[in-house]
Structures are given as C-alpha cells and as structure tokens.
Design a protein around this motif. Structure first.
Motif, short mmCIF file in Angstrom:
data_model
loop_
_atom_site.label_atom_id
_atom_site.label_comp_id
_atom_site.label_asym_id
_atom_site.label_seq_id
_atom_site.Cartn_x
_atom_site.Cartn_y
_atom_site.Cartn_z
N LYS A 1 -14.69 29.59 -26.09
CA LYS A 1 -14.98 30.84 -25.39
C LYS A 1 -15.15 31.98 -26.39
O LYS A 1 -16.02 32.85 -26.22
CB LYS A 1 -13.87 31.17 -24.40
N SER A 2 -14.32 31.98 -27.42
CA SER A 2 -14.41 33.03 -28.44
C SER A 2 -15.75 32.98 -29.15
O SER A 2 -16.37 34.02 -29.41
CB SER A 2 -13.26 32.89 -29.45
N ASN B 1 -8.38 34.58 -25.19
CA ASN B 1 -9.06 33.58 -24.38
C ASN B 1 -8.17 32.38 -24.03
O ASN B 1 -8.64 31.42 -23.41
CB ASN B 1 -10.32 33.08 -25.11
N ASP C 1 -9.13 37.30 -30.78
CA ASP C 1 -10.15 36.73 -29.90
C ASP C 1 -9.65 35.44 -29.26
O ASP C 1 -9.80 35.23 -28.05
CB ASP C 1 -11.43 36.44 -30.69
N ASN D 1 -18.50 34.24 -26.85
CA ASN D 1 -18.45 35.69 -26.70
C ASN D 1 -19.02 36.41 -27.92
O ASN D 1 -19.45 37.57 -27.82
CB ASN D 1 -17.02 36.17 -26.45
N LYS D 2 -19.01 35.75 -29.08
CA LYS D 2 -19.49 36.37 -30.31
C LYS D 2 -20.97 36.11 -30.58
O LYS D 2 -21.53 36.66 -31.52
CB LYS D 2 -18.67 35.84 -31.51
#
Length: 274
Positions: free
Chosen positions: A182-183, A204, A200, A186-187
């Motif tokens: 997920k991190s 998550n 981060d 998101n990036k």
C-alpha cells in the motif's frame, strides 16, 4: 413439609444470584486496588491450548475451541471493567488453514455463529459500547464469515468506549507485506519522495487503529509469538501462564497486570530511549 420443585429452583436461582453479586463486588474491590497503579491501555491475547484441552478431556475435535469461548467472554469483561481501552485477540491464523479440513470447517462455523451474536442488541458489544475491528486478510474467509464480519464493523463503527480487535486470517508477515504494498502504491507518481519512510508503512498497518500492546498474554505456557503482532510488540511485556486457554481466569490476568506494574517505570524509560 415437602418442598416443591419450583420452590427449590427459585431458592437455587436466588443463591446463584447472591453468589454472583458477591463475586462482582469482590472483583470491583480488587480492580479498584489494581487501578491505584499504572494500568495497560492495550492487552493482546494468543488463545493457545484449545486443542490440547479437548485432548486432555477426551473431547471431539473443535470442542476445545467451544470451551474456550466462555473464557474469552470472561476475560473481555474483566478488561472492560478494569477500564482497558483496547483488547486484541488472535482468533485464527493464516497458517491455521493448513489444519485438517473438518477442523477448519468447524472453526469457520463457530466463528460465524459468534460473529453473528455480536449483531444482537443484547450482545456484549452493545452492552459495553465496543467498536469491533476484524484485522487480517478477510478475502481468505468464506463469503458468509466475511460478510458477517464486515456487518459487525459497520454496526459498531459509532461505538467509542472500548475497542476489540479480532485478528482472523491473520499473520504478522502478511500484515507487513500488505502495508509495504500500500505504501508503494501511494507513492506512485510522487517524484519528490525517493523512498518509503517508516511512517508510511506504520500508517498502512491494519493495527494502526490501536496503540502497541502493553501486555501480550499467551496461555498454555508457550513463549513464542507465532507470527502475531511482530511489528507492534518490540516493547510489549509477555506473560505466559501454564493454563490452557479454556482454563484461564481472573487470577492470570491479575498476575499479568501486577508484573506490568512492577516493571512499568523501566519499560517507560526504554521507550523514551528509542
């Protein structure tokens, strides 16, 4: 004069009610004494020994898990009476899916039954104002169990007094892996950030809805974490009573809290050094 059976039942019921009131008052006094010292904010439980309990008593497969449910209800009641805000239980590991199919099926049916009971108006979740989270890879559950778990989370979402986190279809490595994924997602497209930061990943994690546990209690005398909350238990105190989970009781919880209070100042200093 011969006493009628109905009268005997009423007398028996009255005595049981009196005993319950006395026990409740004694427990209240004990908890008041305990509350003079520091109390944990978050308790986590590994409910180990259900199968050994069934084998010990010559019971059928799965009977130990059923026998362990009253112990869980009692432990939750004690925690909430003490004012402990967060309780996490390790209900079913991802690795447990490797057990015999009939045992997994029984556990899924038992889980569905108990999850559905949380939706009843007289359930302990409504009585204590408990918000329930199911933590884990819920996609691995059957459609019925997953739907029931999602419904409980929805129905209890407005409760705010205490929080119950049920780790089901869970292990810590899977939680960490999903948090990293997920991190990274998101990036994507963020050219100002060259790498993933610790914050981060922590943000998550599914367990980010609760602070790290203060005490982890594992029944049956085992001292392994068994891939449970590996990320969150770096400064958690481990307590491992010899009692199998269905045998666990108030005295074990009291000893765990007394041990926590005895080493509380040391643990707080360690946290500040990090």
């Amino acid at each position: 004069m011969v006493e009628l059976p109905g009268q005997i039942r009423r007398m028996s019921g009255g005595i049981s009610q009196l005993v319950e009131q006395i026990c409740g008052f004694s427990r209240k006094c004990l908890f008041r004494v305990l509350s003079m010292g520091p109390l944990p904010i978050h308790l986590a439980f590994i409910m180990d020994g259900n199968r050994r309990y069934a084998k010990k008593l010559g019971l059928e497969v799965g009977s130990g898990h059923k026998a362990g449910f009253p112990a869980l209800m009692s432990m939750l009641q004690y925690c909430y009476e003490l004012g402990i805000k967060y309780v996490t239980i390790y209900a079913f590991s991802i690795d447990n899916f490797n057990r015999r199919p009939e045992e997994v099926q029984y556990l899924m049916e038992l889980m569905l039954e108990k999850i559905k009971s949380l939706l009843e108006k007289e359930s302990f979740a409504h009585e204590y104002g408990i918000r329930v989270y199911f933590i884990g890879n819920l996609a691995l559950l059957s459609d019925q169990v997953r739907a029931a778990a999602e419904e409980v989370m929805k129905v209890t979402a407005k409760n705010s007094k205490v929080v119950l986190l049920v780790c089901v279809a869970y292990n810590s490595t899977d939680e960490i892996l999903q948090a990293v994924k997920k991190s990274c997602m998101n990036k994507l497209g963020d050219r100002d950030v060259e790498r993933i930061q610790l914050v981060d990943i922590e943000g998550n994690m599914q367990m980010s809805v609760a602070p790290d546990p203060d005490i982890l209690i594992r029944s049956s005398g085992e001292t392994r974490l068994s891939n449970f909350l590996l990320w969150q238990t770096g400064n958690t105190q481990l307590f491992s009573p010899d009692a199998l989970w269905p045998e666990i009781g108030l005295r074990h919880l009291v000893w765990a809290i007394l041990n926590f209070q005895r080493s509380h100042s040391y643990l707080e200093k360690k946290k500040k050094q990090l």
